[in-house]
Design a protein around this motif. Structure first.
Motif, PDB file in Angstrom:
ATOM      1  N   UNK A 150      48.807 -26.142  15.900  1.00 51.22           N
ATOM      2  CA  UNK A 150      49.815 -26.066  15.117  1.00 51.22           C
ATOM      3  C   UNK A 150      49.385 -26.333  13.436  1.00 51.22           C
ATOM      4  N   UNK A 151      48.388 -27.127  13.191  1.00 51.09           N
ATOM      5  CA  UNK A 151      47.831 -27.630  12.085  1.00 51.09           C
ATOM      6  C   UNK A 151      46.958 -26.206  11.620  1.00 51.09           C
ATOM      7  N   UNK A 152      46.300 -25.512  12.350  1.00 55.00           N
ATOM      8  CA  UNK A 152      45.397 -24.409  12.221  1.00 55.00           C
ATOM      9  C   UNK A 152      46.421 -23.162  11.511  1.00 55.00           C
ATOM     10  N   UNK A 153      47.593 -23.145  12.224  1.00 53.77           N
ATOM     11  CA  UNK A 153      48.442 -22.177  11.860  1.00 53.77           C
ATOM     12  C   UNK A 153      49.218 -22.299  10.633  1.00 53.77           C
ATOM     13  N   UNK A 154      49.276 -23.690   9.975  1.00 59.32           N
ATOM     14  CA  UNK A 154      50.008 -24.148   8.854  1.00 59.32           C
ATOM     15  C   UNK A 154      51.255 -24.485   9.301  1.00 59.32           C
ATOM     16  N   UNK A 155      51.539 -24.962  10.232  1.00 57.61           N
ATOM     17  CA  UNK A 155      53.048 -25.555  10.748  1.00 57.61           C
ATOM     18  C   UNK A 155      52.989 -26.734  10.320  1.00 57.61           C
ATOM     19  N   UNK A 156      53.766 -27.187   9.215  1.00 62.52           N
ATOM     20  CA  UNK A 156      53.805 -28.530   8.906  1.00 62.52           C
ATOM     21  C   UNK A 156      54.840 -29.256   9.123  1.00 62.52           C
ATOM     22  N   UNK A 157      55.768 -28.767   9.754  1.00 60.55           N
ATOM     23  CA  UNK A 157      57.250 -29.454  10.301  1.00 60.55           C
ATOM     24  C   UNK A 157      57.620 -29.005  11.667  1.00 60.55           C
ATOM     25  N   UNK A 158      57.701 -29.886  12.499  1.00 61.82           N
ATOM     26  CA  UNK A 158      58.012 -29.450  13.797  1.00 61.82           C
ATOM     27  C   UNK A 158      59.314 -28.827  14.040  1.00 61.82           C
ATOM     28  N   UNK A 159      59.146 -27.685  14.894  1.00 64.14           N
ATOM     29  CA  UNK A 159      60.410 -26.817  15.209  1.00 64.14           C
ATOM     30  C   UNK A 159      61.573 -27.460  15.844  1.00 64.14           C
ATOM     31  N   UNK A 160      62.572 -27.772  15.317  1.00 66.99           N
ATOM     32  CA  UNK A 160      63.617 -28.692  16.113  1.00 66.99           C
ATOM     33  C   UNK A 160      65.021 -27.614  16.396  1.00 66.99           C
ATOM     34  N   UNK A 161      64.795 -26.319  15.947  1.00 67.11           N
ATOM     35  CA  UNK A 161      65.759 -25.474  16.056  1.00 67.11           C
ATOM     36  C   UNK A 161      65.368 -23.858  16.733  1.00 67.11           C
ATOM     37  N   UNK A 162      66.174 -23.041  17.066  1.00 70.08           N
ATOM     38  CA  UNK A 162      65.599 -21.751  17.694  1.00 70.08           C
ATOM     39  C   UNK A 162      64.946 -21.082  16.424  1.00 70.08           C
ATOM     40  N   UNK A 163      65.430 -20.754  15.424  1.00 72.90           N
ATOM     41  CA  UNK A 163      64.781 -20.041  14.096  1.00 72.90           C
ATOM     42  C   UNK A 163      63.523 -20.759  13.797  1.00 72.90           C
ATOM     43  N   UNK A 164      63.361 -22.328  13.771  1.00 76.51           N
ATOM     44  CA  UNK A 164      62.045 -22.780  13.221  1.00 76.51           C
ATOM     45  C   UNK A 164      61.076 -22.543  14.391  1.00 76.51           C
ATOM     46  N   UNK A 165      61.400 -22.422  15.551  1.00 75.23           N
ATOM     47  CA  UNK A 165      60.512 -22.120  16.630  1.00 75.23           C
ATOM     48  C   UNK A 165      60.144 -20.574  16.691  1.00 75.23           C
ATOM     49  N   UNK A 166      60.845 -19.933  16.406  1.00 79.39           N
ATOM     50  CA  UNK A 166      60.509 -18.466  16.312  1.00 79.39           C
ATOM     51  C   UNK A 166      59.556 -18.102  14.827  1.00 79.39           C
ATOM     52  N   UNK A 167      59.839 -18.831  13.888  1.00 77.38           N
ATOM     53  CA  UNK A 167      58.776 -18.949  12.757  1.00 77.38           C
ATOM     54  C   UNK A 167      57.696 -19.545  13.133  1.00 77.38           C
ATOM     55  N   UNK A 168      57.514 -20.497  13.779  1.00 79.50           N
ATOM     56  CA  UNK A 168      56.246 -21.191  14.324  1.00 79.50           C
ATOM     57  C   UNK A 168      55.459 -20.097  15.130  1.00 79.50           C
ATOM     58  N   UNK A 169      56.224 -19.622  16.035  1.00 77.23           N
ATOM     59  CA  UNK A 169      55.528 -18.619  17.054  1.00 77.23           C
ATOM     60  C   UNK A 169      55.015 -17.447  16.138  1.00 77.23           C
ATOM     61  N   UNK A 170      55.560 -17.031  15.176  1.00 78.68           N
ATOM     62  CA  UNK A 170      55.075 -15.931  14.310  1.00 78.68           C
ATOM     63  C   UNK A 170      53.820 -16.285  13.516  1.00 78.68           C
ATOM     64  N   UNK A 171      53.961 -17.583  12.981  1.00 76.73           N
ATOM     65  CA  UNK A 171      52.656 -18.121  12.260  1.00 76.73           C
ATOM     66  C   UNK A 171      51.537 -18.383  13.030  1.00 76.73           C
ATOM     67  N   UNK A 172      51.637 -18.919  14.578  1.00 76.29           N
ATOM     68  CA  UNK A 172      50.477 -19.127  15.401  1.00 76.29           C
ATOM     69  C   UNK A 172      50.041 -17.522  15.651  1.00 76.29           C
ATOM     70  N   UNK A 173      50.729 -16.615  16.078  1.00 76.53           N
ATOM     71  CA  UNK A 173      50.206 -15.376  16.187  1.00 76.53           C
ATOM     72  C   UNK A 173      49.571 -14.639  15.205  1.00 76.53           C
ATOM     73  N   UNK A 174      49.958 -14.934  13.958  1.00 82.16           N
ATOM     74  CA  UNK A 174      49.258 -14.276  12.508  1.00 82.16           C
ATOM     75  C   UNK A 174      47.865 -14.950  12.750  1.00 82.16           C
ATOM     76  N   UNK A 175      47.797 -16.298  12.902  1.00 73.10           N
ATOM     77  CA  UNK A 175      46.450 -17.097  12.938  1.00 73.10           C
ATOM     78  C   UNK A 175      45.521 -16.608  14.176  1.00 73.10           C
ATOM     79  N   UNK A 176      45.909 -15.658  14.990  1.00 72.58           N
ATOM     80  CA  UNK A 176      45.152 -15.414  16.184  1.00 72.58           C
ATOM     81  C   UNK A 176      45.525 -16.203  17.492  1.00 72.58           C
ATOM     82  N   UNK A 177      46.446 -16.895  17.411  1.00 73.71           N
ATOM     83  CA  UNK A 177      46.679 -18.109  18.578  1.00 73.71           C
ATOM     84  C   UNK A 177      47.877 -17.695  19.226  1.00 73.71           C
TER      85      UNK A 177
END
Length: 434
Positions: A167-194
């Motif tokens: 999560x830190x490698x992908x720049x996710x600073x705030x834990x996703x507690x909602x659906x939209x935040x989880x979707x955004x976290x997934x996009x960041x992870x994928x963009x980071x090659x994870x």
């Protein structure tokens, strides 16, 4: 389910019980009721065997170690620990044992609907010394009319186990507690090659027993909704929270591993432990396997959010995975009670519960630190302390519905049904078995 229905089911599996006995799977009342062919060291008292039939495969090694310690403390009691994986296999095997007259002395029970189904076979344990030590979260599923019928082995919780370093490698600073935040976290992870999600959707229980419980929890009142399903005044068809749950599952598919429907639990956990994915739907039972692959992995627990109302959906699910109950017709039931009491009061029993099994204790008399139970359970205990938890509702499903749910969900995940058809299939499963 009525007890008469249980009798019919047990009779229908009698042929399976004969096969189990022929394979050496017996060990119930005939063996337990009599002398186990020996006596104690002094020869003054006969030995009795207590058969323990349970489904938590991940604790078999530890249970066998505890068996040796218990038998040293109680040389006149021998334990015969038998394990069949949870779900349909365990349920069928247990019914077969009772139908064949080889009923175990101690067996696993999920509580709620399973308590109702098996009540006529269960010893009332309300007078046992550990009953007053049960934490409030643990007692409800196995209590009926103020009578306690089983020993809750532990508290377990689930959601999305996540890798903090990824999560830190992908720049996710705030834990996703909602659906939209989880979707955004997934996009960041994928963009980071994870790979965001490791999905083990070959396992029917992961979705049909556990995961779908979140759709029940997000109802305005889950118990009223379940009662409505049973009396016909409520339906899953067109229910927004079930639609939201399907959307969450699609998100995990869109940002998940290849071939999720042929990925099993062991493969999923191995992928996650090796850093090949950032999240997986699992619980604290996975800690020991993760530790065996990647000790000291920096991990925690997230909710399975269905919508963008964090107060409503930003919670993890907590429940009792198994209650150990005593067969009231067992001739070794007093010895069975002795073992259960020893398990939660002896120093070694308490140590194994938290340090070996990584369990969240169901007793106020058993203390656990984050170092004892590992980071997944430690995070879950923080959610419990804050009150950000859902109850696990699977024990309230009609007998056999979880497996039917699993099949219907797998068809949806495979693209073989759309959301409305999936909801109809889910409702049909409930209506058939309620």
């Amino acid at each position: 389910m009525k007890n008469s229905k249980l009798s019919i089911v047990m009779a229908s599996v009698l042929s399976l019980s004969v096969m189990l006995a022929a394979c050496g799977g017996g060990g119930g009342s005939p063996t337990s009721a009599g002398t186990a062919g020996g006596s104690n060291a002094s020869g003054s008292e006969p030995q009795k065997t207590v058969t323990v039939f349970q489904f938590k495969t991940e604790i078999v090694e530890g249970l066998n170690e505890l068996k040796a310690a218990f038998e040293q403390d109680y040389p006149n009691i021998k334990l015969d620990i038998q394990t069949v994986g949870g779900g349909a296999d365990y349920d069928a095997a247990l019914k077969a044992k009772f139908a064949s007259g080889a009923a175990p002395d101690i067996f696993s029970n999920n509580g709620y609907a399973s308590l109702d189904m098996w009540e006529e076979k269960l010893e009332d344990l309300s007078d046992q010394p550990w009953v007053n030590d049960l934490v409030q979260l643990a007692a409800g599923a196995i209590t009926k009319e103020n009578r306690v019928y089983g020993l809750p082995l532990d508290l377990e919780g689930f959601g999305y186990v996540y890798n903090k370093d990824l999560f830190a490698k992908a720049g996710i600073a705030e834990l996703p507690m909602t659906y939209s935040a989880l979707e955004e976290a997934a996009k960041k992870l994928q963009a980071a090659g994870i790979t965001p999600f490791a999905n083990a959707y070959q396992e029917w229980w992961l979705v049909g027993s556990q995961g779908i419980s979140v759709a029940f929890s997000n109802q305005d009142n889950a118990d009223e909704f379940i009662a409505g399903l049973n009396d016909g005044t409520a339906s899953m068809i067109g229910n927004k929270h079930f639609e939201d749950w399907a959307r969450l599952m699609q998100l995990t598919l869109d940002y998940g591993n290849k071939n999720p429907l042929t990925t099993d639990y062991n493969t999923q956990v191995t992928m996650f432990a090796n850093g090949e994915a950032a999240m997986m739907q699992e619980g604290n039972w996975a800690q020991t396997m993760i530790d065996g692959i990647s000790p000291n992995l920096n991990i925690g627990m997230l909710p399975m959010p269905l919508n963008d109302d964090a107060a409503r959906t930003g919670k993890v699910t907590i429940g009792v995975p198994v209650n150990l109950v005593v067969n009231k017709d067992s001739a070794a039931k007093e010895e069975a009670k002795t073992f259960l009491n020893w398990l939660v009061t002896s120093d070694i029993g308490k140590e194994y519960i938290v340090k070996k099994f990584k369990f969240i204790p169901a007793m106020t008399t058993i203390q656990a630190t984050a170092e004892d139970v590992g980071p997944i359970a430690a995070d879950l205990m923080n959610y419990i302390e804050k009150g950000d938890i859902f109850p696990h509702h699977a024990g309230k499903y009609p007998d056999g519905v979880a497996q039917e749910f699993g099949s219907a969900i797998q068809h949806f995940l495979a693209g073989q049904s759309d959301v409305p058809t999936w909801q109809k299939n889910m409702q049909a499963a409930w209506d058939k078995l309620k």
